[in-house]
Design an enzyme around this catalytic site. Structure first.
Site, PDB file in Angstrom:
ATOM      1  N   CYS A 125      -8.042  -1.709  -3.073  1.00 27.67           N
ATOM      2  CA  CYS A 125      -6.653  -1.448  -2.052  1.00 27.67           C
ATOM      3  C   CYS A 125      -8.161  -0.815  -0.585  1.00 27.67           C
ATOM      4  O   CYS A 125      -7.350  -1.067   0.384  1.00 27.67           O
ATOM      5  CB  CYS A 125      -6.596  -0.168  -2.332  1.00 27.67           C
ATOM      6  SG  CYS A 125      -7.475   1.290  -2.835  1.00 27.67           S
ATOM      7  N   HIS A 239      -5.718   5.894   2.712  1.00 19.46           N
ATOM      8  CA  HIS A 239      -7.498   5.612   2.778  1.00 19.46           C
ATOM      9  C   HIS A 239      -7.853   5.137   4.721  1.00 19.46           C
ATOM     10  O   HIS A 239      -7.118   4.491   4.676  1.00 19.46           O
ATOM     11  CB  HIS A 239      -7.966   4.034   1.929  1.00 19.46           C
ATOM     12  CG  HIS A 239      -7.733   4.826   0.228  1.00 19.46           C
ATOM     13  ND1 HIS A 239      -7.583   5.734  -0.254  1.00 19.46           N
ATOM     14  CD2 HIS A 239      -8.365   3.768  -0.416  1.00 19.46           C
ATOM     15  CE1 HIS A 239      -7.284   5.620  -1.135  1.00 19.46           C
ATOM     16  NE2 HIS A 239      -7.549   4.040  -1.607  1.00 19.46           N
TER      17      HIS A 239
END
Length: 331
Positions: A125, A239
């Site tokens: 990711c 994130h």
């Protein structure tokens, strides 16, 4: 297409189902697979209520597309056999990302790598969020070295990580006791942990090395100098990444901002005077990666740039990227 989501009860699996519906993927039949303990239970989806099945090759053989949101061990045991049975497989695990015969794909960067392959790997990711912004900058200015520090949400550790953060935060606030931990190496509530995954012989963690290894493969830059420090922070989703690059050709913040404004999958949020910049709270649920705090880096002079990225790791970092790959598969 007859589509199966394998690992459908986890955070990424559920997100895959939502993304398929949101993007109006041509699903004629959706089947959901999970562990034997979940088999027989029903899951509500935008496609109606669907009964969870235990996975077997025989049960999945009739699919056109399988989206895997499972462990690397499961993928290693089953993904190649599924692809050999004629099913197109997009795997979210780390099992095949560095295999020479398996393309590792972020469609905005290297969709052509898909070709006629029936097994395609979805990147880590953090890597997916990074390269979607790096690639347009590389095309415009060249790329010599990259230094990135990541601030990664609890959901990167799955539904269990999110549940632990919520539970232990409540414990501290309501009971006044110390936060506990089982999923993470240390309590995450009101803390940050500079370790994600296991430490390697070079003192970097495996998560940090994944960013280097995978970015090089996706961007076709095997010698790219890249260093990463990965930190877990007490947020649920998205994130964040602080990125410093040294370019091969002179770069200015204005030129970089103009390049990123036209880049697919990137949304420039960069107006410091109005206190507008990427944040997890604004990037949550968004398909695009937010890019901002774009400024000249004084260490590298005319060849240096700093920027800050935020991307929803359950979407662009996982489910969305997987479905975007599926959209580009050849029949």
């Amino acid at each position: 297409m007859r589509v199966g989501v394998i690992g459908a009860t986890g955070a990424v699996g559920k997100e895959l189902v939502e993304v398929l519906a949101k993007r109006r993927f041509p699903v004629t039949e959706l089947r959901l697979f999970a562990s034997t303990r979940s088999a027989g239970t029903k899951q509500k989806t935008p496609f109606g209520e669907i009964t969870i099945e235990a996975y077997s090759l025989e049960a999945a053989r009739g699919l056109n597309l399988a989206l895997l949101a499972v462990s690397g061990d499961f993928a290693k045991a089953h993904a190649r056999a599924l692809a050999e049975a004629g099913v197109a497989v997009v795997d979210n695990s780390s099992a095949f990302r560095l295999e020479a015969d398996v393309p590792l794909v972020v469609p905005e960067v290297n969709a052509s790598a898909i070709g006629n392959h029936r097994l395609i790997a979805n990147p880590n990711c953090t890597t997916a969020i990074l390269v979607v912004a790096l690639e347009p900058l590389r095309q415009a200015f060249g790329l010599k070295r990259v230094i990135v520090s990541t601030y990664q949400a609890a959901s990167g550790a799955g539904a269990e990580g999110m549940a632990e953060l919520e539970r232990e935060t409540r414990r501290v606030l309501l009971e006044g006791g110390p936060a506990g931990h089982e999923v993470f190496a240390h309590p995450l509530a009101f803390n940050v942990i500079p370790q994600i995954d296991s430490f390697q012989p070079n003192a970097y963690t495996r998560e940090e090395m994944k960013v280097a290894w995978e970015s090089r493969k996706i961007m076709g830059l095997p010698d790219l100098l890249i260093s990463c420090t990965a930190v877990r922070i007490p947020t649920f989703r998205v994130h964040a990444e602080a990125v410093t690059i040294e370019t091969e050709r002179p770069v200015t913040p204005e030129a970089a901002r103009a390049v990123l404004a036209k880049a697919p999958g990137v949304k420039v949020v960069d107006d410091p005077a109005a206190q507008l910049y990427p944040m997890p709270i604004t990037a949550t649920g968004q398909d695009d990666v937010e890019a901002g705090r774009i400024r000249a880096n004084p260490v590298f002079g005319d060849y240096g740039l700093d920027l800050f990225l935020c991307g929803d790791q359950l979407l662009k970092g996982a489910a969305l990227n997987a479905v975007q790959i599926a959209e580009r598969l050849r029949p």
